[in-house]
Design a protein around this motif. Sequence first.
Motif, mmCIF file in Angstrom:
data_model
loop_
_atom_site.group_PDB
_atom_site.id
_atom_site.type_symbol
_atom_site.label_atom_id
_atom_site.label_comp_id
_atom_site.label_asym_id
_atom_site.label_seq_id
_atom_site.Cartn_x
_atom_site.Cartn_y
_atom_site.Cartn_z
ATOM 1 N N THR A 107 0.682 -1.146 -0.025
ATOM 2 C CA THR A 107 -0.002 0.042 -0.065
ATOM 3 C C THR A 107 1.004 1.193 -0.159
ATOM 4 O O THR A 107 2.154 1.163 0.372
ATOM 5 N N ASP A 112 1.324 5.834 0.142
ATOM 6 C CA ASP A 112 0.694 7.199 0.737
ATOM 7 C C ASP A 112 0.225 7.849 -0.541
ATOM 8 O O ASP A 112 -0.545 8.933 -0.425
ATOM 9 N N LEU A 113 0.946 7.756 -1.558
ATOM 10 C CA LEU A 113 0.667 8.643 -2.693
ATOM 11 C C LEU A 113 0.945 7.656 -4.154
ATOM 12 O O LEU A 113 1.989 7.068 -4.297
ATOM 13 N N ILE A 114 0.148 7.751 -5.042
ATOM 14 C CA ILE A 114 0.112 6.904 -6.328
ATOM 15 C C ILE A 114 0.093 7.937 -7.562
ATOM 16 O O ILE A 114 -0.837 8.692 -7.449
ATOM 17 N N PRO A 129 -7.342 2.297 -5.845
ATOM 18 C CA PRO A 129 -8.033 2.488 -4.587
ATOM 19 C C PRO A 129 -7.226 1.442 -3.657
ATOM 20 O O PRO A 129 -7.370 1.820 -2.437
ATOM 21 N N LEU A 168 -4.104 2.072 -1.811
ATOM 22 C CA LEU A 168 -4.173 3.437 -1.059
ATOM 23 C C LEU A 168 -4.322 3.407 0.364
ATOM 24 O O LEU A 168 -5.211 2.646 1.008
ATOM 25 N N ARG A 169 -3.431 3.788 1.353
ATOM 26 C CA ARG A 169 -3.761 3.754 2.757
ATOM 27 C C ARG A 169 -4.702 4.730 3.133
ATOM 28 O O ARG A 169 -4.953 5.695 2.322
ATOM 29 N N GLY A 205 -4.368 8.238 2.077
ATOM 30 C CA GLY A 205 -3.646 8.103 0.726
ATOM 31 C C GLY A 205 -4.233 8.868 -0.506
ATOM 32 O O GLY A 205 -5.483 8.878 -0.479
ATOM 33 N N LEU A 261 -4.347 9.509 -4.855
ATOM 34 C CA LEU A 261 -4.046 8.935 -6.398
ATOM 35 C C LEU A 261 -3.996 10.198 -7.078
ATOM 36 O O LEU A 261 -4.800 10.980 -7.217
ATOM 37 N N LEU A 282 -13.552 6.838 -3.042
ATOM 38 C CA LEU A 282 -12.603 7.784 -3.007
ATOM 39 C C LEU A 282 -13.324 9.324 -3.155
ATOM 40 O O LEU A 282 -14.350 9.414 -3.751
ATOM 41 N N GLU A 322 -8.787 11.014 -3.013
ATOM 42 C CA GLU A 322 -8.043 10.749 -1.813
ATOM 43 C C GLU A 322 -9.166 9.472 -1.170
ATOM 44 O O GLU A 322 -10.273 9.587 -1.190
ATOM 45 N N ARG A 323 -8.412 8.607 -0.414
ATOM 46 C CA ARG A 323 -8.959 7.600 0.546
ATOM 47 C C ARG A 323 -9.120 8.265 1.647
ATOM 48 O O ARG A 323 -8.056 8.535 2.644
#
Length: 224
Positions: free
Chosen positions: A101, A103-105, A146, A149-150, A153, A155, A177, A221-222
């Motif tokens: 997982t 923090d940023l994709i 999705p 993502l933590r 987190g 995307l 999200l 964002e999650r």
Amino acid sequence: MAGYSRRVIALILPGVYAPQEDTELLTEALRAEAPAPGSQVLDVGTGSGALALEAARHGAEVTAVDVSRRAVWTVRANAWLSGLPVRIRRGNLFGPVRGRTFDLILANPPYVPAPDTRHGPRGRSRAWDAGRDGRLLLDRICRDAPALLRPGGVLLIVHSALSDPDHTLRLLRDAGLKASVARRRRIPFGPVLRSREDWLRRRGLLEPAARTEELVVVRAERTY
């Protein structure tokens, strides 16, 4: 955008996507996120590695993925030349990072609608051709990212308005999200769009008098 390319990376092997306006727009969004030192960042479809290196400059722990061997070699060379640590994996989208997982994709996938889809994109065109609707990889990213993502987190995806940002937003919101268009920019047509202007106009994707293309960065964002 050759000047931009020279500022951010030292080497681009033949056939590897060079940083252009979409890379610059996504870089601006990345800087706005200001990933914390030690945060986990994934650059999927990394190309030359420009975004991965920018994230590494923030002190993030970066994994870069690309299906192209030449792209993998390019990122390795640029990471070594810049003295920045980047974990590099070859594979198709999220395959090499299953079970992890982030923090940023970051994603700058192919997104240009293409008239010939009988055999799929080949060679250099794999960097931009994305099926008749431009969503050959976009839908897969919206579906699979999705889960990687933590909580908290983010995307960031850049693509053209020709490939339906509203659909991107719907898919990401349906996945739970919080999604919006974070950045927009109009740019003149590049060589690829100029070569298929007539086809795009016949399909109604370009207005008759249009001479520019809009790029967007979608931020999702999650929150849980």
